[in-house]
Design a protein around this motif. Structure first.
Motif, mmCIF file in Angstrom:
data_model
loop_
_atom_site.group_PDB
_atom_site.id
_atom_site.type_symbol
_atom_site.label_atom_id
_atom_site.label_comp_id
_atom_site.label_asym_id
_atom_site.label_seq_id
_atom_site.Cartn_x
_atom_site.Cartn_y
_atom_site.Cartn_z
ATOM 1 N N GLY A 203 9.749 4.763 20.340
ATOM 2 C CA GLY A 203 10.751 5.806 20.198
ATOM 3 C C GLY A 203 11.883 5.444 19.269
ATOM 4 O O GLY A 203 12.959 6.037 19.350
ATOM 5 N N ILE A 204 11.708 4.487 18.378
ATOM 6 C CA ILE A 204 12.763 3.997 17.468
ATOM 7 C C ILE A 204 13.978 3.582 18.304
ATOM 8 O O ILE A 204 15.073 4.159 18.199
ATOM 9 N N ASN A 205 13.762 2.618 19.171
ATOM 10 C CA ASN A 205 14.807 2.139 20.073
ATOM 11 C C ASN A 205 15.479 0.896 19.497
ATOM 12 O O ASN A 205 14.820 -0.099 19.202
ATOM 13 N N LEU A 206 16.807 0.969 19.349
ATOM 14 C CA LEU A 206 17.585 -0.160 18.840
ATOM 15 C C LEU A 206 18.174 -0.941 20.007
ATOM 16 O O LEU A 206 18.667 -0.346 20.970
ATOM 17 N N PRO A 207 18.156 -2.277 19.927
ATOM 18 C CA PRO A 207 18.738 -3.079 21.010
ATOM 19 C C PRO A 207 20.249 -3.206 20.832
ATOM 20 O O PRO A 207 20.788 -2.872 19.762
ATOM 21 N N LEU A 328 23.155 17.573 12.234
ATOM 22 C CA LEU A 328 22.222 18.544 12.819
ATOM 23 C C LEU A 328 22.167 18.402 14.335
ATOM 24 O O LEU A 328 22.080 19.393 15.069
ATOM 25 N N ALA A 329 22.212 17.166 14.813
ATOM 26 C CA ALA A 329 22.189 16.935 16.257
ATOM 27 C C ALA A 329 23.410 17.540 16.924
ATOM 28 O O ALA A 329 23.329 18.102 18.024
ATOM 29 N N ALA A 330 24.573 17.437 16.283
ATOM 30 C CA ALA A 330 25.783 18.035 16.838
ATOM 31 C C ALA A 330 25.671 19.558 16.857
ATOM 32 O O ALA A 330 26.127 20.218 17.802
ATOM 33 N N ARG A 331 25.046 20.107 15.815
ATOM 34 C CA ARG A 331 24.871 21.557 15.744
ATOM 35 C C ARG A 331 23.888 22.052 16.795
ATOM 36 O O ARG A 331 23.990 23.195 17.272
ATOM 37 N N HIS A 332 22.934 21.206 17.159
ATOM 38 C CA HIS A 332 21.903 21.585 18.135
ATOM 39 C C HIS A 332 21.939 20.622 19.328
ATOM 40 O O HIS A 332 20.899 20.122 19.768
ATOM 41 N N ALA A 333 23.130 20.396 19.834
ATOM 42 C CA ALA A 333 23.306 19.396 20.896
ATOM 43 C C ALA A 333 22.589 19.771 22.179
ATOM 44 O O ALA A 333 22.322 18.908 23.012
ATOM 45 N N SER A 334 22.264 21.037 22.337
ATOM 46 C CA SER A 334 21.600 21.448 23.576
ATOM 47 C C SER A 334 20.169 20.948 23.668
ATOM 48 O O SER A 334 19.597 20.889 24.760
ATOM 49 N N PHE A 335 19.573 20.580 22.523
ATOM 50 C CA PHE A 335 18.185 20.100 22.629
ATOM 51 C C PHE A 335 17.898 18.851 21.792
ATOM 52 O O PHE A 335 16.771 18.359 21.787
ATOM 53 N N ILE A 336 18.865 18.319 21.067
ATOM 54 C CA ILE A 336 18.681 17.019 20.418
ATOM 55 C C ILE A 336 19.526 16.007 21.176
ATOM 56 O O ILE A 336 20.753 16.113 21.232
ATOM 57 N N LYS A 337 18.867 15.041 21.759
ATOM 58 C CA LYS A 337 19.559 14.059 22.591
ATOM 59 C C LYS A 337 20.238 12.987 21.761
ATOM 60 O O LYS A 337 21.386 12.610 22.015
ATOM 61 N N GLU A 338 19.519 12.489 20.752
ATOM 62 C CA GLU A 338 20.067 11.361 19.999
ATOM 63 C C GLU A 338 19.321 11.196 18.681
ATOM 64 O O GLU A 338 18.120 11.488 18.589
ATOM 65 N N VAL A 339 20.045 10.733 17.685
ATOM 66 C CA VAL A 339 19.456 10.271 16.427
ATOM 67 C C VAL A 339 19.761 8.783 16.327
ATOM 68 O O VAL A 339 20.906 8.361 16.514
ATOM 69 N N ARG A 340 18.761 7.974 16.037
ATOM 70 C CA ARG A 340 18.983 6.529 15.993
ATOM 71 C C ARG A 340 18.028 5.896 14.986
ATOM 72 O O ARG A 340 16.971 6.451 14.664
ATOM 73 N N GLY A 341 18.434 4.725 14.510
ATOM 74 C CA GLY A 341 17.576 4.009 13.588
ATOM 75 C C GLY A 341 18.376 3.173 12.618
ATOM 76 O O GLY A 341 19.600 3.018 12.739
ATOM 77 N N ALA A 342 17.672 2.616 11.650
ATOM 78 C CA ALA A 342 18.282 1.793 10.610
ATOM 79 C C ALA A 342 17.439 1.929 9.359
ATOM 80 O O ALA A 342 16.201 1.892 9.416
ATOM 81 N N TYR A 344 15.183 3.137 6.667
ATOM 82 C CA TYR A 344 14.183 4.194 6.657
ATOM 83 C C TYR A 344 13.289 4.122 7.889
ATOM 84 O O TYR A 344 12.081 4.383 7.825
ATOM 85 N N LEU A 345 13.863 3.783 9.011
ATOM 86 C CA LEU A 345 13.165 3.818 10.292
ATOM 87 C C LEU A 345 14.083 4.548 11.256
ATOM 88 O O LEU A 345 14.990 3.953 11.851
ATOM 89 N N ILE A 346 13.886 5.865 11.383
ATOM 90 C CA ILE A 346 14.800 6.728 12.130
ATOM 91 C C ILE A 346 14.008 7.569 13.117
ATOM 92 O O ILE A 346 12.909 8.051 12.821
ATOM 93 N N GLY A 347 14.576 7.756 14.292
ATOM 94 C CA GLY A 347 13.982 8.609 15.307
ATOM 95 C C GLY A 347 14.948 9.702 15.733
ATOM 96 O O GLY A 347 16.143 9.470 15.868
ATOM 97 N N ILE A 348 14.416 10.906 15.936
ATOM 98 C CA ILE A 348 15.197 12.036 16.453
ATOM 99 C C ILE A 348 14.619 12.380 17.820
ATOM 100 O O ILE A 348 13.471 12.812 17.919
ATOM 101 N N GLU A 349 15.395 12.164 18.872
ATOM 102 C CA GLU A 349 14.896 12.403 20.222
ATOM 103 C C GLU A 349 15.319 13.787 20.706
ATOM 104 O O GLU A 349 16.497 14.131 20.713
ATOM 105 N N ASN A 398 8.514 12.804 22.513
ATOM 106 C CA ASN A 398 9.691 13.633 22.277
ATOM 107 C C ASN A 398 10.543 13.116 21.128
ATOM 108 O O ASN A 398 11.632 13.637 20.885
ATOM 109 N N VAL A 399 10.071 12.076 20.454
ATOM 110 C CA VAL A 399 10.822 11.477 19.342
ATOM 111 C C VAL A 399 10.086 11.742 18.034
ATOM 112 O O VAL A 399 8.914 11.409 17.890
ATOM 113 N N MET A 400 10.802 12.356 17.093
ATOM 114 C CA MET A 400 10.249 12.585 15.754
ATOM 115 C C MET A 400 10.541 11.358 14.895
ATOM 116 O O MET A 400 11.679 10.929 14.770
ATOM 117 N N ARG A 401 9.496 10.830 14.276
ATOM 118 C CA ARG A 401 9.607 9.646 13.428
ATOM 119 C C ARG A 401 9.911 10.064 11.988
ATOM 120 O O ARG A 401 9.229 10.914 11.409
#
Length: 871
Positions: A203-207, A328-342, A344-349, A398-401
């Protein structure tokens, strides 16, 4: 055959399961050319590739420098496979890797994939330490060979493969204390800890910051080796050459980008701590370290060295992508939980559920979000409509790569952002019809569903007190558009494609909750409606075991939501043998068949009476008389009708005679338990019992087949219809097989089958015929279903209503199950319907209230007919 149904050689011969899945989702596109960040199909359409072969395309598709390196072998003839020998290219590549690696390493062993590289590292650590255990993390992904799979923290991929093998344990990723505790609880047990700098497939999880340094320190304290899996992150993916820079691993794993997108290759770098002669002597690979792969690897390192600005661009553009995606996540906060990555490795949950669309029953967009199928559908839309290629992560659906080639620039990033923004707006508006249109030969809808709620639906967890559930499935194609208004512009063809193409991808889902109060007792109950997304035809085509398992999932969902009684509707009853195949589910079941047939008989007899005719003068045909509902209808209608014909399925004619015998036996026995109307079939049977024993009379009636008593049996549907004044239809057929040309003049047809069996053109072609929908009832009080199924939501099917009345009475035992419905169940349900205020919902025809003008046109032929308003 539709184009989407055409099976490719890949699906047929390589991977039928995955091939079918991507074909149904519209992700099975064949590309004929790739250049840089773009792929091209046979029609020349370009697709921006922001998936990048899961990180294996540092320089995009078909980089000239690497293709030239491949072509050079045609001239040089340098041997590619020459094991065992001193492999020159292998040695040179190892030397280069040791020079650029972030730490001190002793040697490199080459493999053919990331999974093989993980296997090599595990073997190296086990043999070096003599220890027997490996510690990994939940949601990790290290490959699908058995050892790598055992280190992969996902039940989804381990189940069925005896994985994880003994000796593999897991802690939460990013939780250093959990890792410390596990190592301390088992001192001297672990050969290695295996970790990803960023979890990719999980899920593109950062520690947390400094997590890798803390893991290194914990391993040092316990004399445990550390494997850092940079198969996906290594060689520039995060904007750094190595994501683990600053941390010394004992085994550093590389693959993917090392092959430049043109050759498979993996490399396991061993530190002095992990190096051993035992491992070197025992581990080998026929193809590992082959000359061609290693020459490509060397060229990849050359290009990364020459293009110093490449990683700078990845860092800068990666930050830009994160900034835009977070917007975009802020604009659609009701269904985008988080954007994370570093880099060119990014996940949209996503965390979409139906609460976002409660004004229209949740819609299929919400269902897809709950079932983790939204991201695949969004990927399909982006690919086929917007021309942009992404995918879900394997372990986190649920995570878009977002993982473009390293050569993707700001312009490509902007194309992706704009395409995604348009797509997310469709999700915001619940425009399922537009998101799916490309899959279903449909036109996109210009607007979203109406925001005016017909009935506000709560999707909260149900309260278990006094709770029941009802399992249903789509009965007609129109049900899909009724459930999700954004499909209302779809043609029948598109709705059929939706049913055929996408239903198999969906699991049972909760629809709504109905609340009822008994006017007699004041008892209040709540009930869940749970949908099994399969049509009657799809159920009929499935193996019984598969359909029962699917319906069992719906029952399990009902139990989890607190139900102690579950009703089975439509074909969920038929394919489970009237519920008998699901008796082990640990909950009371009912098919609702008793009240279904009671209301059908009531509606039919009332219609006959209102035309001024007597039931004793009616010729009645029961289509489907060998089934559970039809056989019980025959018993009740024979109490009043002067002639009854039992009609079986002509497709199984040679097997029907024993079943006809059983139905006739029940009729004979029933004649001794009731008081039939004078002149009725049952009254005549009772008279003959003075001359014969029950069993003998039943056999005699079967043989006579209407010769002395007007009780007949037949497998000829057309002949029976042509000779009937009243027809009751209760079959398990999913087709409308009764046509306008089959029916006797002036007949009444009561269609109980769901899906219906009577052709819709009868209403226009045969005004002399009356078609009634059987089994539609009014619920007590102000009860509402909270959704629509071809009827207004203040009405219910009788099979639903039977479940409701049993719940209102507090009965939690099996009712109306099996092929032969008992007279006791019929009497019980009849009494409960009166007690709790359920009643026939007037006359309905083809899913609508019967038009008084239509009734008058029909009734004019009968001089004593009454008006429909008297109902």
């Amino acid at each position: 055959m539709s184009r989407w149904q055409q099976v490719s050689p890949f699906e047929q011969h390589v991977n039928p399961a995955i091939g079918e899945l991507i074909r149904r989702a519209g992700l099975d596109k064949t590309f004929v050319r790739g250049e840089g960040c773009y792929l091209y199909d046979a029609e020349g359409q370009a697709y921006l590739d922001f998936l990048g072969a899961y990180g294996a395309l540092p320089f995009g598709h078909s980089p000239d420098e690497l293709l030239a390196e491949l072509a050079s072998f045609q001239l040089s003839r340098e041997p590619i496979f020459v094991q065992p020998s001193s492999l020159a290219a292998s040695g040179l590549l190892a030397q280069r890797l040791l020079a650029i690696a972030p730490g001190d390493y002793r040697s490199v062993t080459f493999q053919n994939s990331g999974a093989e590289t993980v296997e090599a590292a595990l073997k190296a650590c086990l043999i070096k330490t003599g220890r027997k255990r490996i510690l990994s993390t939940h949601h990790s992904f290290h490959g699908k060979t058995l050892g790598a799979l055992s280190a992969t923290g996902s039940d989804k991929y381990q189940d069925g493969f005896q994985a994880p093998l003994p000796g593999f344990d897991f802690v939460d990723y990013g939780d250093i204390q959990a890792l410390e505790d596990q190592l301390q609880r088992h001192p001297g047990a672990y050969a290695a800890v295996i970790i990803e700098p960023i979890q990719g497939e999980g899920g593109i999880n950062l520690p947390p910051a400094d997590y890798l340094q803390q893991v290194r320190a914990a391993c040092d304290r316990s004399a445990t080796l550390l494997i850092i899996d940079e198969v996906q992150t290594g060689l520039g993916r995060t904007g750094k050459m190595f994501a683990s820079a600053g941390v010394q691993a004992d085994c550093l794993l590389l693959a993917k980008a090392l092959g430049g997108g043109v050759m498979p290759i993996g490399a396991c770098l061993l530190s002095e701590n992990a190096y051993s002669e035992d491992f070197q002597n025992k581990h080998s690979s026929t193809f590992g370290g082959n000359t061609l792969a290693c020459r490509i690897g060397l060229k990849v390192l050359d290009l990364l060295h020459e293009r110093q600005d490449l990683l700078d661009g990845v860092r800068d553009n990666g930050r830009y992508l994160l900034e835009q995606l977070n917007g975009l996540a802020a604009r659609h906060a009701s269904f985008i939980k988080e954007v994370r990555g570093a880099g060119y490795l990014i996940g949209i949950e996503f965390h979409l559920d139906r609460s976002h669309y409660s004004q229209f029953y949740g819609g299929f967009t919400g269902i897809m979000g709950e079932q983790e199928s939204l991201v695949p559908i969004l990927a399909s839309y982006l690919l086929n409509v917007e021309g942009v290629r992404v995918a879900p992560t394997l372990n986190g659906a649920n995570v878009m790569r977002v993982e473009p080639p390293l050569v993707a620039g700001r312009a490509e990033c902007e194309v992706f952002i704009q395409a995604l923004a348009r797509t997310l707006q469709l999700v915001e508006e619940g425009r399922t019809g537009t998101l799916l249109a490309h899959l279903l030969d449909a036109q996109p809808c210009s607007s979203g569903p109406s925001q005016a709620p017909l009935h506000q639906v709560s999707f909260a967890e149900a309260v278990p007190d006094n709770h029941f559930a009802f399992v249903l499935h789509p009965l007609e194609l129109s049900n899909y558009a009724e459930f999700d208004e954004s499909l209302s512009h779809y043609s029948q063809h598109s709705l059929l494609m939706l049913e055929e193409r996408l239903n198999p991808l969906m699991e049972p889902f909760f629809v709504s909750t109905v609340e009822l109060t008994s006017p007699a007792t004041g008892r209040r109950v709540t009930g869940d409606l749970i949908m099994v997304p399969r049509s009657a035809a799809q159920f009929a085509a499935m193996p019984v075991e598969e359909s029962c398992e699917l319906i069992g999932q719906a029952i399990d969902m009902a139990k989890q939501r607190g139900a102690t009684l579950v009703g089975l509707g439509g074909h969920t009853s038929i394919v489970t043998g009237g519920g008998l195949r699901l008796l082990d589910k640990g909950v009371a079941l009912t098919t609702g068949n008793s009240y279904t047939l009671l209301t059908a008989v009531e509606a039919s007899c009332r219609a006959v009476e209102m035309t001024g005719r007597r039931m004793q003068d009616m010729r009645v045909a029961v289509i489907g008389a060998t089934g559970s509902i039809g056989s019980a209808i025959a018993r009740l209608i024979a109490m009043q009708a002067g002639q009854v014909t039992l009609v079986g399925n002509p497709m199984s004619a040679r097997f029907n005679t024993p079943r006809f015998a059983s139905v006739i036996t029940h009729l004979v026995n029933f004649s001794t338990q009731t008081v039939p109307a004078p002149g009725s079939v049952l009254a005549r049977i009772a008279e003959r019992l003075n001359e014969h024993e029950s069993a003998d009379l039943a056999a005699l009636l079967l043989a006579e087949n209407g010769e002395r008593i007007a009780l007949r049996w037949s497998n000829d549907i057309k002949l029976s219809l042509a000779d009937a004044d009243l027809v009751l239809i209760a079959t398990n057929s999913a087709k409308r097989f009764i046509s306008a040309d089959d029916i006797a003049e002036g007949a009444i047809l009561c269609d109980i089958s769901r899906p219906a069996n009577v052709s819709q053109d009868i209403s226009s072609r045969r005004p002399d015929v009356l078609v009634l929908d059987g089994g539609i009832v009014e619920m007590p009080g102000e009860a509402r279903l909270g959704s629509r199924y071809g009827i207004p939501d203040e009405l219910a099917y009788a099979c639903m209503a039977e479940t409701m009345m049993l719940a209102l009475e507090g009965i939690s035992c099996h009712t109306s199950l099996g092929l032969d419905l008992s007279n006791d169940d019929l009497e019980l349900v009849q009494a409960l319907s009166v007690r709790h205020g359920f009643m026939l919902a007037g006359f309905r025809s083809f899913d609508k209230a019967l038009d008084p003008a239509q009734w008058r046109r029909y009734a004019e032929r009968f001089s004593s007919a009454t008006t429909v308003e008297t109902i």
